[in-house]
Design an enzyme around this catalytic site. Sequence first.
Site, PDB file in Angstrom:
ATOM      1  N   HIS A  11       0.843  -1.209   0.000  1.00 51.33           N
ATOM      2  CA  HIS A  11       0.000   0.000   0.000  1.00 51.33           C
ATOM      3  C   HIS A  11       0.871   1.248   0.000  1.00 51.33           C
ATOM      4  O   HIS A  11       1.576   1.543   0.965  1.00 51.33           O
ATOM      5  CB  HIS A  11      -0.878  -0.006   1.249  1.00 51.33           C
ATOM      6  CG  HIS A  11      -2.103   0.840   1.146  1.00 51.33           C
ATOM      7  ND1 HIS A  11      -2.060   2.180   0.798  1.00 51.33           N
ATOM      8  CD2 HIS A  11      -3.416   0.547   1.345  1.00 51.33           C
ATOM      9  CE1 HIS A  11      -3.288   2.662   0.782  1.00 51.33           C
ATOM     10  NE2 HIS A  11      -4.131   1.693   1.103  1.00 51.33           N
ATOM     11  N   GLY A  12       0.825   2.009  -1.091  1.00 46.90           N
ATOM     12  CA  GLY A  12       1.522   3.281  -1.153  1.00 46.90           C
ATOM     13  C   GLY A  12       0.795   4.341  -0.346  1.00 46.90           C
ATOM     14  O   GLY A  12      -0.313   4.124   0.160  1.00 46.90           O
TER      15      GLY A  12
END
Length: 216
Positions: free
Chosen positions: A16-17
Site C-alpha cells: 500500500h503506497g
Amino acid sequence: MDKIPDKGAALIVYYHGAIPIDYYYFLANVIIQKGRTCHSVADHFLFKIPGFKLLLEVFSVMHGPQEECVQALKNGHLLGISPGGVREALFSDETYPLLWGKRKGFAQVAIDSKVAIIPMFTQNVREGFRSLGTLRFFRWLYETFRLPVAPVYGGFPVKFRTFLGDPIPYDPNVTASELAEKVNRAVQSLIDKHQRIPGNVLRALLERFHTKYKAE
C-alpha cells in the site's frame, strides 16, 4: 496481467503506497483487459466520510469482515486487499518496509475460500506520493486515536510499473500464520527484485525516459 485468471476467484495482496493510485490503475486494467471487476477491501474510516459509503459500494468496496470477503470469493469474484492498510500507507517510507504486523485474516480468508493468492507490488509507488507519517506526532495521533491525518504530498509524474508474482495456490495443510508469512515473503521478493532502495524521486522521474529495470 496473465497472472490474473479470466474467470474464477483469486485474492490479490498488494503493498500500500501513501496513495494507492497504482491499485486504481490496476482495477481499470482488470476491467479493460479481462472484462472483470475486482472487489476491494478498504479501511473502516473511509465508510465514515459523508457521501463516501455509496460511492464505495458502487465500486464494490467493502470494509472487510472476513465472512463478507469469503462470500465474495466463493461467488467467483477477484478480491484485492492490502494487509498493511492505512498503517503501511502512512508510516512506510522510501525503504519500502512491509508493515503487516501479525495480521493473518487475509490468509484465513484465502484458506476458507480455497483460492490462490496473487502478490502485487508497484515500482516507485512511494516516489509518486510520500507521507509525513514518519514524524513522531502523526504516528502518535494514529496509534492513540486512530486518526489517519498524516499529510501526504507529491503527485510527481514518476514511472510506475506494477508487477504480479506467481499465484500461491491453496494448500489445505498450511495454517493461516504460515500462509501469511509466505505471502509476506512473496511481496517482499517483488520489492527486492524491482525496487531500488531507498527510493529516489529524481531517479524515478528519469525512468520515464529509459526502460532499465533493477533486475537487469
